[in-house]
Write a protein that holds these residues in place. Structure first.
Motif, PDB file in Angstrom:
ATOM      1  N   ALA A  90      70.020  40.809  53.825  1.00  0.00           N
ATOM      2  CA  ALA A  90      70.972  40.898  52.715  1.00  0.00           C
ATOM      3  C   ALA A  90      72.209  41.694  53.137  1.00  0.00           C
ATOM      4  O   ALA A  90      72.139  42.521  54.049  1.00  0.00           O
ATOM      5  CB  ALA A  90      70.296  41.578  51.521  1.00  0.00           C
ATOM      6  N   PRO A  91      73.339  41.468  52.466  1.00  0.00           N
ATOM      7  CA  PRO A  91      74.528  42.289  52.757  1.00  0.00           C
ATOM      8  C   PRO A  91      74.201  43.777  52.591  1.00  0.00           C
ATOM      9  O   PRO A  91      73.545  44.170  51.633  1.00  0.00           O
ATOM     10  CB  PRO A  91      75.539  41.833  51.696  1.00  0.00           C
ATOM     11  CG  PRO A  91      75.097  40.446  51.330  1.00  0.00           C
ATOM     12  CD  PRO A  91      73.593  40.464  51.439  1.00  0.00           C
ATOM     13  N   GLY A  92      74.633  44.579  53.557  1.00  0.00           N
ATOM     14  CA  GLY A  92      74.374  46.011  53.502  1.00  0.00           C
ATOM     15  C   GLY A  92      73.008  46.417  54.017  1.00  0.00           C
ATOM     16  O   GLY A  92      72.676  47.599  54.026  1.00  0.00           O
ATOM     17  N   GLU A  93      72.208  45.456  54.463  1.00  0.00           N
ATOM     18  CA  GLU A  93      70.863  45.779  54.945  1.00  0.00           C
ATOM     19  C   GLU A  93      70.877  46.087  56.433  1.00  0.00           C
ATOM     20  O   GLU A  93      71.505  45.380  57.218  1.00  0.00           O
ATOM     21  CB  GLU A  93      69.909  44.614  54.673  1.00  0.00           C
ATOM     22  CG  GLU A  93      68.480  44.932  55.041  1.00  0.00           C
ATOM     23  CD  GLU A  93      67.510  43.818  54.669  1.00  0.00           C
ATOM     24  OE1 GLU A  93      66.336  43.948  55.019  1.00  0.00           O
ATOM     25  OE2 GLU A  93      67.932  42.828  54.045  1.00  0.00           O
ATOM     26  N   LEU A  94      70.197  47.137  56.808  1.00  0.00           N
ATOM     27  CA  LEU A  94      70.026  47.525  58.205  1.00  0.00           C
ATOM     28  C   LEU A  94      68.649  47.044  58.641  1.00  0.00           C
ATOM     29  O   LEU A  94      67.662  47.217  57.917  1.00  0.00           O
ATOM     30  CB  LEU A  94      70.119  49.045  58.345  1.00  0.00           C
ATOM     31  CG  LEU A  94      69.908  49.564  59.751  1.00  0.00           C
ATOM     32  CD1 LEU A  94      71.004  50.556  60.098  1.00  0.00           C
ATOM     33  CD2 LEU A  94      68.569  50.234  59.873  1.00  0.00           C
ATOM     34  N   ARG A  95      68.578  46.454  59.806  1.00  0.00           N
ATOM     35  CA  ARG A  95      67.301  45.968  60.311  1.00  0.00           C
ATOM     36  C   ARG A  95      67.013  46.633  61.647  1.00  0.00           C
ATOM     37  O   ARG A  95      67.846  46.646  62.543  1.00  0.00           O
ATOM     38  CB  ARG A  95      67.373  44.450  60.488  1.00  0.00           C
ATOM     39  CG  ARG A  95      66.097  43.805  60.952  1.00  0.00           C
ATOM     40  CD  ARG A  95      64.919  44.012  60.010  1.00  0.00           C
ATOM     41  NE  ARG A  95      65.188  43.660  58.636  1.00  0.00           N
ATOM     42  CZ  ARG A  95      64.900  42.501  58.074  1.00  0.00           C
ATOM     43  NH1 ARG A  95      64.340  41.556  58.768  1.00  0.00           N
ATOM     44  NH2 ARG A  95      65.176  42.286  56.806  1.00  0.00           N
TER      45      ARG A  95
END
Length: 187
Positions: free
Chosen positions: A137-142
């Motif tokens: 998702a937008p803004g998600e860090l993986r």
């Protein structure tokens, strides 16, 4: 004191996506339990941003000096800021969390940063990571890996920002460049 240098001297590659090594950036690993008294206020004093929700990256980007706070695990955050401001940020964390149980470590010289840009930037990462980029998702860090290298990445500035260990910078640049070679686009 010598001037900081990036791991690969700003290496770049232009294929169907552009790969650029960025940096040097200031980075602080902060370990503290969520809800620690003064935690959000100390982080805001250090980098000017609030704590992110789980698996999120609060990112102002290079245009504003490259400031960010990423959720790395239930008790770990990655603070990103201009390299020259790390000592001031560390002092702000110390002052804001005085008397609390926490660990803050300057990891600036232990990390490398890349940006993969372009309309097909996702394809570069899709070839290298088991992470489901469709679910990012937008803004998600993986946090995942690129081939055999541990990495963290998030969507930013028309592509992806990738953080890895400096000791594997050449390997990661090679992976990203090879994956971005013209004619190797997916489907």
């Amino acid at each position: 004191m010598s001037d900081p240098v990036s791991a690969l001297g700003g290496a770049s590659y232009d294929g169907f996506a552009a790969v650029r090594e960025l940096g040097p950036w200031g980075m602080i690993t902060l370990r503290a339990k969520p809800g620690t008294k003064g935690l959000d206020k100390a982080v805001k004093a250090a980098v000017g941003l609030s704590l992110p929700a789980a698996r999120q990256m609060v990112w102002d980007g290079p245009a504003s000096g490259g400031r960010g706070v990423g959720w790395m695990s239930p008790d770990e955050y990655l603070l990103i800021l201009p390299y020259a401001q790390v000592a001031t940020a560390m002092a702000a964390l110390e002052a804001g969390l005085k008397g609390q149980h926490f660990l803050a470590a300057d990891v600036s010289d232990a990390r490398c940063v890349f940006h993969v840009a372009g309309a097909k930037a996702d394809q570069v990462l899709r070839k290298l990571t088991p992470a489901d980029l469709d679910a990012l998702a937008p803004g998600e860090l993986r946090r995942s890996r690129l081939a055999q290298a541990a990495a963290a990445f998030w969507a930013a500035e028309g592509g992806y920002t990738v953080v890895a260990f400096r000791s594997v910078a050449g390997y990661v640049m090679g992976l990203l460049s090879h994956s971005a070679q013209p004619g190797s686009e997916l489907g």
